[in-house]
Every structure is written in C-alpha cells, then in structure tokens.
Design an enzyme around this catalytic site. Structure first.
Site, PDB file in Angstrom:
ATOM      1  CD1 TRP A 137      -2.453  -1.947   0.447  1.00 48.28           C
ATOM      2  CD2 TRP A 137      -2.827  -1.127   2.262  1.00 48.28           C
ATOM      3  NE1 TRP A 137      -3.598  -2.621   0.618  1.00 48.28           N
ATOM      4  CE2 TRP A 137      -3.799  -2.497   1.832  1.00 48.28           C
ATOM      5  CE3 TRP A 137      -3.203  -0.607   3.676  1.00 48.28           C
ATOM      6  CZ2 TRP A 137      -4.954  -2.833   2.758  1.00 48.28           C
ATOM      7  CZ3 TRP A 137      -3.976  -1.099   4.381  1.00 48.28           C
ATOM      8  CH2 TRP A 137      -5.128  -2.290   3.981  1.00 48.28           C
ATOM      9  CD  GLU A 138       4.739   1.143  -3.359  1.00 43.98           C
ATOM     10  OE1 GLU A 138       5.462   2.230  -3.718  1.00 43.98           O
ATOM     11  OE2 GLU A 138       4.728   0.075  -3.823  1.00 43.98           O
ATOM     12  CG  ASP A 139      -2.252   4.844  -3.600  1.00 40.98           C
ATOM     13  OD1 ASP A 139      -2.159   5.158  -4.705  1.00 40.98           O
ATOM     14  OD2 ASP A 139      -2.065   3.241  -3.767  1.00 40.98           O
TER      15      ASP A 139
END
Length: 476
Positions: A137-139
């Site tokens: 999860w990089e957002d």
C-alpha cells in the site's frame, strides 16, 4: 573480591554476561532453511511460450524461491497484495478520483475487513507451507507529515473534510484535527488488516512493503556531501510507528538503485543505511526477539533494464547478507519480458553475472552459519559499516559446473581454511534462531527450559541476576 565465588555464582555470572551481550534471536529461516534466502519474483514465465527465449532452468535453481507478481499466479511462496488485491483500500487513483473513500477516515473499515477473507483465500489457498506475505500500500503514509508532494492530496482532503463539518473553526484547529483523524484511521486500517490476515494465515510472515523507509534520497541535491545516513527526524518518525512494528511478523524495506548511483560508494551507503535502519526497527520494537528482514531489490537499476554491476550486486545483495538480513527479494515487473530481446538480455545477465554471485553469497552465508553458529543462527557483521562481506574465499573455493538435475548450474567446491574461519570470527558474530543461544548458538534453550518455548535470554536475565546475587550472598 571475586576469588571466593562458588561454582553456582560463576556459572550464573557467565550466563548473565554472555546472554546480555547476545543479539536478540530471530525467526528461523523458511523455505530452504538457509540463513540467507535469495528469492526471484519477476514474471519471466512469459519468456519461453511468448518470446521463445526461456531462461535456463539450471540458472533459476540458484534462487531459493521463484514466484511471479502477476495476477494469475496464486498459492506462491511469496505473495504481494497490491492495493486492488486486498480488501477495500481507500486511495485516490492516478487521475485523482476517490476510490473506496479516498482518505482512510472516509473509508469503511468494516466492509474492508469483510472482504479480506475472500481475497487472502484466493491468493494463499492453504495454511501450509509457510511463506512471505507482503502488503503493498503505497498511496498514503500513516505518518501525516510524510505525505508530501503528490501524496499531499491526502492532507488537503483531510483538512477539507474537517472544515466541512466545522466551518467556524480556525485553520490551525482544522489542521490539528485533520491530522488526528487521518493518522487514527490510517493506523486502524493497517493494524486491523494485519491482525486479520495473521489470524487467517498464521504460518506466513506478514508485513508492509517499504516499511520501514529511511528517506535518504538526498544524493540528488547533495552529491558532494551525501553520506547515506537516515535523517534523525525520519528515525524518530519510524519509532512513532511502534504499533506497526509490534504487529508485523517481518519487515520488507526496499533498496532499488537508481542508475545515478551505479558503481559508486554512494550507492553502497544508500543501501547500507536503509538496511541498517530496518534491522534497528526489527530489533528495538520487540522485547524478546528481532523480526526477520527481507530486503526488496531489483536485478537491474530502477526505471530500466540495465543489469546491476558487480559492485552493485555486492552493494545490494552482499551488503544485505553481511548486515544480517534474512534474505533479499529480487523483484521485477512485466517490462522485463516485453520481447525476445529483453528476455535474451535478462538470460545473458543471469548466466554471466547474477547467478554466480547469488551462488557465492548464499553458500558463504551457509558456511559461516555452519562454522560460526552451529547452523543455528546467521552471521552478522560486527561493525555494520565495515567493508567486509560474506563471500567465498577465492583461495579456498571455486564454482564448478553441477550436473545433478536438481541443483543449480554452479556449485562451490572446496572447504573453509583456518584463515577463512579466523576471518569470519574476527568480522562476524552470530544472531541465533529462536530457541538457541550462546556466542556460537551452541545452547539449546528449549531443552534447558524443560521443553518450554524458546525465548530470548532477556526473559531469563532477571532470574539469572537473582541467582548470581543470592549465590554471592551465600558465599560472602
């Protein structure tokens, strides 16, 4: 003063001193049982049927694990859960459109958790065997201040949400409340996700990709003065995530190298301090053990298909092994296999450079474990910043072709000399696996504890000190 001590005191004091100076134990290796795992997670399965350029199966056997990040592959030893593969992760897409609420405080944690079981069950279909499970999860980042540049949308929308509910609040109060609501919701999404998936697939090691990060990319602005060290403020911010480290069962930092750093001391420092920070976090946030660290890297430089130089193989794979990481995961996307030419280049690079180095460092780590740690621990560089590595000595070993069908193309031939053993003892120490202790991991603590589960010496230290004090009192 100490000459009159009895054997009970002497033994207790020896154990106290020895156990107090040991590294915390860590989880034993999974997959092959090797102390340092090298995994291949690149979708190269397309090279054969689609481009008529299959990779050499004997080369691929050099890797302890082979997997693919592509959607169609399930039940692998390494599973990466991208944002669309695990629940309902709130984020903004590439065109700025809100997905599942956009910001975490606007998402539905309950609906997200309801969907987790089906998604995990699809990609990890059985409890056995054990594997690595990485949530990517990089957002947005759970620490408010780290949502800079294109991630600032999460702070901006969080402020707008608060302002819409409290139009009469002053700006500073809106910012403070927005930060609280965002960080609380982000924490809940990450924590509850980890708790659910760990309970559902407890044999897997779970963690988030790129956690911890070091934010040491300032080589672009400060090339002449770049040291690679993690800024103090970022180390402090990592410590604010103690709740995340406490719930994780493995850490997955990333050391992708830009071509700007190719074959430079800066490249090695960039990697080294990122891995050191991950190992620090792995150690300090668990009382009785250290989390295993699996380092994501690439077989090529970022944003291209140029294979890493020999120096940079050492700076990434070699540095990770010497510092005490549990392994590296060589990751790549579909860009590696777009044509016959890209597959041919990758195949040549594997045969010429990557596989010989992987075989070398994997076996060097194994020999060190056998020689130094009785096979019950991994070797860790005594001085993290020293320029010494786990490599097979050229005077004692050579890589020769292997003709066994189930072995890699190359295997080591030779044995450790006394000089090799002295070198290892001088420059490396042991980090024992859970249940083992002693400077060379020679003590089976499970047996000593009468079959109790192996815990770090720290849990026994108070009792040992009490024994020492009591025995000293008796002999005084």
């Amino acid at each position: 003063m100490w000459t009159g001590l009895g054997p009970a005191v002497t033994l207790a004091l020896v154990l106290v001193v020895a156990w107090a100076t040991e590294l915390k134990p860590t989880a034993p290796p999974i997959f092959t049982g090797r102390p340092f795992v090298v995994a291949w997670d690149v979708p190269t399965q397309d090279c054969g049927p689609r481009h008529k350029m299959p990779l050499d199966p004997k080369d691929m056997k050099a890797f302890d694990v082979q997997a693919s990040p592509n959607e169609g592959f399930v039940n692998q030893n390494i599973t990466i859960f991208y944002r669309d593969r695990l629940g309902m992760y709130p984020h903004f897409n590439s065109v700025g459109r809100s997905v599942h609420g956009g910001v975490p405080q606007n998402g539905s944690l309950w609906v997200h958790l309801e969907m987790l079981k089906g998604h995990v069950e699809h990609y990890i279909r059985t409890q056995e065997p054990a594997g690595l499970a990485v949530i990517d999860w990089e957002d947005w980042r759970p620490v408010w201040v780290r949502n800079w540049q294109d991630k600032d949308v999460y702070r901006r929308l969080s402020r707008q949400l608060v302002a819409s509910h409290h139009p009469d609040w002053p700006p500073e109060r809106i910012v403070k409340e927005a930060q609280y609501e965002f960080e609380f919701a982000a924490r809940q999404f990450m924590l509850e996700t980890l708790r659910f998936v760990k309970a559902f697939r407890p044999r897997h090691l779970w963690g988030f990709y790129l956690f911890p990060d070091c934010y040491n990319h300032d080589y672009v602005q400060n090339w002449e003065t770049y040291t690679g060290r993690c800024p103090d403020v970022e180390v402090s911010r990592n410590d604010q995530l103690s709740w995340l480290w406490a719930e994780s069962t493995a850490l997955f930092p990333s050391v992708y190298l830009e071509e700007t750093l190719a074959s430079s001391t800066h490249g090695r420092n960039f990697v080294s301090f990122r891995v050191q920070e991950a190992l620090r976090v792995a150690d300090v946030h668990h009382a009785n053990h250290a989390l295993p660290v699996y380092v994501f890297t690439r077989p090529t430089y970022s944003r291209g298909l140029t294979g890493l130089s020999e120096m940079d193989l050492i700076s990434t794979i070699g540095e990770s092994a010497a510092l005490g990481a549990a392994g590296v995961i060589l990751w790549g996307d579909a860009g590696f296999t777009t044509s016959n030419e890209t597959c041919r280049r990758l195949k040549d690079y594997l045969t010429r450079s990557l596989v010989p180095y992987v075989v070398n460092v994997s076996w060097a780590a194994q020999y060190c474990s056998w020689a130094q740690c009785h096979g019950h621990g991994r070797c860790v560089r005594r001085d993290p910043n020293a320029h010494t590595f786990l490599h097979l000595s050229a005077s004692s070993f050579r890589l020769v072709p292997s003709h066994a069908p189930d072995e890699p193309r190359l295997r080591p031939e030779g044995e450790l000399s006394w000089a090799d053993r002295n070198h290892l003892q001088t420059h490396f120490r042991c980090q024992c696996y859970l249940g083992w202790g002693g400077e060379q991991c020679q003590w089976d603590r499970r047996r000593a504890a009468g079959g109790a589960s192996g815990a770090w010496a720290g849990s026994h230290l108070t009792g040992l000190l009490a024994v020492a004090v009591l025995a000293f009192t008796w002999t005084s």
